[in-house]
Design an enzyme around this catalytic site. Sequence first.
Site, PDB file in Angstrom:
ATOM      1  N   ASP A  64       2.591   1.932   3.253  1.00 25.08           N
ATOM      2  CA  ASP A  64       3.583   0.970   3.754  1.00 25.08           C
ATOM      3  C   ASP A  64       4.993   1.423   3.401  1.00 25.08           C
ATOM      4  OD1 ASP A  64       1.343  -0.596   4.285  1.00 25.08           O
ATOM      5  OD2 ASP A  64       1.574  -1.775   2.454  1.00 25.08           O
TER       6      ASP A  64
ATOM      7  N   HIS B 233       0.879  -1.164   0.000  1.00 19.42           N
ATOM      8  CA  HIS B 233       0.000   0.000   0.000  1.00 19.42           C
ATOM      9  C   HIS B 233       0.924   1.225   0.000  1.00 19.42           C
ATOM     10  CE1 HIS B 233      -2.275  -2.990   2.445  1.00 19.42           C
ATOM     11  NE2 HIS B 233      -3.364  -2.456   1.930  1.00 19.42           N
TER      12      HIS B 233
HETATM   13  C1  XLS Z   1      -7.466  -6.374   4.774  1.00 19.30           C
HETATM   14  C2  XLS Z   1      -7.046  -6.652   3.420  1.00 19.30           C
HETATM   15  C3  XLS Z   1      -5.920  -5.783   2.887  1.00 19.30           C
HETATM   16  C4  XLS Z   1      -5.861  -5.882   1.411  1.00 19.30           C
HETATM   17  C5  XLS Z   1      -5.133  -4.786   0.743  1.00 19.30           C
HETATM   18  O1  XLS Z   1      -8.186  -7.120   5.404  1.00 19.30           O
HETATM   19  O2  XLS Z   1      -6.738  -7.999   3.303  1.00 19.30           O
HETATM   20  O3  XLS Z   1      -4.720  -6.127   3.497  1.00 19.30           O
HETATM   21  O4  XLS Z   1      -5.306  -7.098   1.003  1.00 19.30           O
HETATM   22  O5  XLS Z   1      -5.626  -3.544   1.032  1.00 19.30           O
END
Ligand code: XLS
Length: 437
Positions: free
Chosen positions: A102, A99
């Site tokens: 991150d 993301h």
């Molecule tokens: C959260 C989600 C997130 C997505 C990406 O529960 O799994 O991590 O994979 O935004």
Amino acid sequence: MTYFTDVSHIPFEGRSSANPLAFKYYDETEKVGDKTMKEWLRYSVAYWHTFNEGGADPFGAATINHKWNHYSGIDQAKARAEAAFEFIDKIGAPFFCFHDVDVVSQTDSLQAFNKELDEIVPVLHSYMKDTNTELLWNTANLFIDPRFLHGAATSSNADVFAYSAAKVKKQLEIGKELGAKNYVFWGGREGYESLLNTDMGFELDNLARFYHMAIDYAKEIGFEGQFLIEPKPKEPTKHQYDYDVASAFAFLQKYDLTDHFKINIEANHATLAGHSFEHELHYARANNMLGSVDANQGDLLLGWDTDEFPTDIYAATLSMYEILKNGGLGNGGLNFDAKVRRTSIDPSDLLHGHIVGMDTFAYGLKVAHRLLEDRALESIIENRYSSFKEGIGQDIVTNNTDFHKLADYAHQTEITNISGRQEMIRGIINQYILETN
Ligand code: XLS
Ligand code: NI
Ligand code: NI
């Protein structure tokens, strides 16, 4: 700086190895059918859980305090990237995912945030080249910032809709620059807390408008990755619009988006929705919508997204069976959207989590491949539907009958059913799991 000092690389040592820092089943060069394990499995490391996660929960502060997180600002982003690519290289995963928040720290102004992104992206790019790592997907985080309290693309506030668009626009540009294979939309705040203050139809229309604009922009800049929606039924909102594969598919069909999207299926989200992981994969496959996978597992006794590393060989077998039936994952991969438990505080725990996950799916791949080669389930299924191969059944599937003819036939026919053989099938699967080398 070296952060993962225990090893220089995780080797494949085979099932008799007692070395915990070695693969027992995942040999990236081993051929399974016509592809190598590496090509089938397309493993990806999730930046957020692996490098940013501190193990905080609603009752306690972070317990995990890795050295690469001891910085601030752009130095923090660089230290994290250094650790990330040391890890990705050592574990031998061909892909990673992130993301926006991150890879650099969240800042209040969009300008400052984008400036930091512009500084880190070339750093990531050069590590990617050095380690031969590709970007499975990136995404804009549209859920952490307090601005998203009413949602992002489904917010009741038009300014937040615009802000969300700016974040996605930037990530599409970065995805293009880094050669992302996909772009994921997980609608963490796209849902509602209460229907009493919500216009659901309006919010969904807006979500579709948002996606159409994203498609237009991707086309404009030549972004070639596959768009993916990642369903999840609840958490953080009470009800999320992309509840499961079926509801995401219905949405995509209504708004004429099926040609532009596929689904990113997460195992723990499937079980939160009351489905098995393989149900979601099967549903997507049957509708040509299987895009990618967030490989993790939940806890049967807990009602939230625990995002554990996958260790369940039975589930991995049945999911790899669906993936093989799909002919593989195409642009997608198996992304470990999984975190170590908050008591697993050492850098080596991150290696162990990935090793067990990679071994689990490698084993599942081998079992699923044997099941398919032997047509172990195929022939049972074929037999179960054999009444449609001839006579009245054939007339039905070739559209050569109607209610008059069917009623006449039914009046003259005594029905005999055949057994579904569920227990026998379970036994066969156990045998394949136990006898795979
Ligand atoms: C959260 C989600 C997130 C997505 C990406 O529960 O799994 O991590 O994979 O935004
Ligand atoms: Ni996920
Ligand atoms: Ni999750």
